[in-house]
Design an enzyme around this catalytic site. Structure first.
Site, mmCIF file in Angstrom:
data_model
loop_
_atom_site.group_PDB
_atom_site.id
_atom_site.type_symbol
_atom_site.label_atom_id
_atom_site.label_comp_id
_atom_site.label_asym_id
_atom_site.label_seq_id
_atom_site.Cartn_x
_atom_site.Cartn_y
_atom_site.Cartn_z
ATOM 1 N N THR A 21 0.526 0.207 6.560
ATOM 2 C CA THR A 21 0.667 -0.592 5.341
ATOM 3 C C THR A 21 0.956 -2.025 5.762
ATOM 4 O O THR A 21 1.575 -2.262 6.800
ATOM 5 C CB THR A 21 1.798 -0.066 4.432
ATOM 6 O OG1 THR A 21 2.121 -1.072 3.470
ATOM 7 C CG2 THR A 21 3.065 0.279 5.209
ATOM 8 N N THR B 57 0.835 -1.218 0.000
ATOM 9 C CA THR B 57 0.000 0.000 0.000
ATOM 10 C C THR B 57 0.865 1.262 0.000
ATOM 11 O O THR B 57 2.022 1.190 0.384
ATOM 12 C CB THR B 57 -0.812 -0.004 1.314
ATOM 13 O OG1 THR B 57 -1.579 -1.181 1.367
ATOM 14 C CG2 THR B 57 -1.702 1.199 1.477
ATOM 15 N N VAL C 65 -11.993 -6.272 0.879
ATOM 16 C CA VAL C 65 -11.607 -4.916 1.276
ATOM 17 C C VAL C 65 -10.674 -5.020 2.479
ATOM 18 O O VAL C 65 -10.937 -5.786 3.403
ATOM 19 C CB VAL C 65 -12.848 -4.070 1.641
ATOM 20 C CG1 VAL C 65 -12.434 -2.701 2.162
ATOM 21 C CG2 VAL C 65 -13.761 -3.919 0.421
HETATM 22 N N1 GLY Z 1 -2.983 -2.712 3.514
HETATM 23 C C1 GLY Z 1 -3.680 -2.866 2.301
HETATM 24 C C2 GLY Z 1 -4.623 -3.977 2.274
HETATM 25 O O1 GLY Z 1 -4.537 -4.909 3.071
HETATM 26 O O2 GLY Z 1 -5.511 -3.970 1.455
#
Ligand code: GLY
Length: 289
Positions: free
Chosen positions: A219, A169, A198
């Site tokens: 992240t 991310t 999600v």
């Molecule tokens: N950290 C991004 C996700 O897990 O979608």
């Protein structure tokens, strides 16, 4: 002060992209933008950088599709999108949601909002992302999407995790000269994700948090970040007077104990400084005027 990252488990050699993102945020602040739009400016640069898993270059899902999540937050509000397809800069759509009475808009509705606002469409897949996807799928034995439904799911995802590079991310945190804080984050999600999955990015307190003590972005594997309410936890520590660097170090130490195999990274900014911490490696940069 601005801090930007290019994702847990991503190559630290791409930190130049994070520095470019910080400079974009500083330029926006110099042009009179507030902390929120400066954070958006930083994340747009990261979304347009094909080396990052956000916007162009996003990770493909199990079925080969790309669905993106993004969020923006300051002490006054929050806006996010999830499961958005084919829009160049998802963070701009999240910024638009911030201005509506809603907080999270998903899928078809998020795309329709973007198109009505004349935000740019794009094919977000790149040769690099497609090659990475094909190589990872090959490690799972091929025909995998069909096999998934017959297999024991835990065995399948364990194998997927061993294929590595679960997530990267992007995100940024900003403290403007007037002392206000903001954060923005964007992602193509994790490798080996089901369509419709999600993660933590569009969930306040999970992948993003901003309050009176500062701004935080996370992240890494969203399911873990969400369960641990990671960014809320860091912000709560900063509310108790723990400096940003110590707060993120402590949170990463806790995660390393509870989830030793999971990649997670954090950025935070408070009234006096900023901090970054990661379980393994992460490109990131910091800049201030
Ligand atoms: N950290 C991004 C996700 O897990 O979608």
């Amino acid at each position: 002060m601005v801090l930007a990252h290019g994702g847990a488990a991503n190559d630290p050699a791409v930190s130049d992209g994070c520095q470019a993102a910080c400079q974009a945020a500083l330029a926006a602040l110099a042009d009179g933008a507030g902390a929120l739009d400066a954070a958006v400016a930083a994340v747009v640069v990261l979304e347009d950088d094909e080396r990052m898993n956000a916007g162009t270059g996003s990770t493909l899902r199990l079925d080969g599709s790309i669905q993106t999540d993004a969020s923006v937050m300051d002490a006054r509000g929050f806006g996010a999108v999830a499961g958005l397809e084919g829009i160049k800069n998802p963070v701009r759509v999240a910024r638009a949601v911030y201005q509506t009475p809603h907080r999270l808009v998903v899928g078809r509705g998020a795309r329709e909002l973007a198109l009505r606002l004349a935000l740019a469409e794009a094919d977000l897949s790149t040769a690099r992302a497609r090659e990475k996807h094909a190589a990872r799928m090959a490690t799972l034995g091929g025909g995998v999407f069909a096999a998934l439904w017959q297999d024991v799911p835990e065995v399948f995802w364990k194998k997927a995790a061993q294929a590595g590079g679960a997530c990267d991310t992007v995100g940024a945190v900003v403290r403007a000269a007037d002392g206000t804080f903001a954060a923005a984050a964007s992602t193509g999600g994790i490798w080996c994700a089901l369509p419709g999955r999600v993660g933590d990015v569009p969930i306040p307190g999970a992948g993003i948090e901003v309050g009176d003590a500062g701004a935080v972005v996370a992240t890494g594997v969203g399911e873990v970040i969400w369960r641990e309410h990671l960014c809320a936890r860091v912000h709560q520590a900063m509310m108790r007077g723990v400096p940003a660097q110590r707060a993120v170090d402590q949170a990463i130490a806790d995660i390393t104990r509870s989830h030793p195999d999971v990649d997670v990274g954090l950025l935070a900014v408070d009234r006096t400084g900023g901090g970054a911490a990661v379980t393994r490696e992460m490109p990131w940069a910091r800049a201030e005027r």
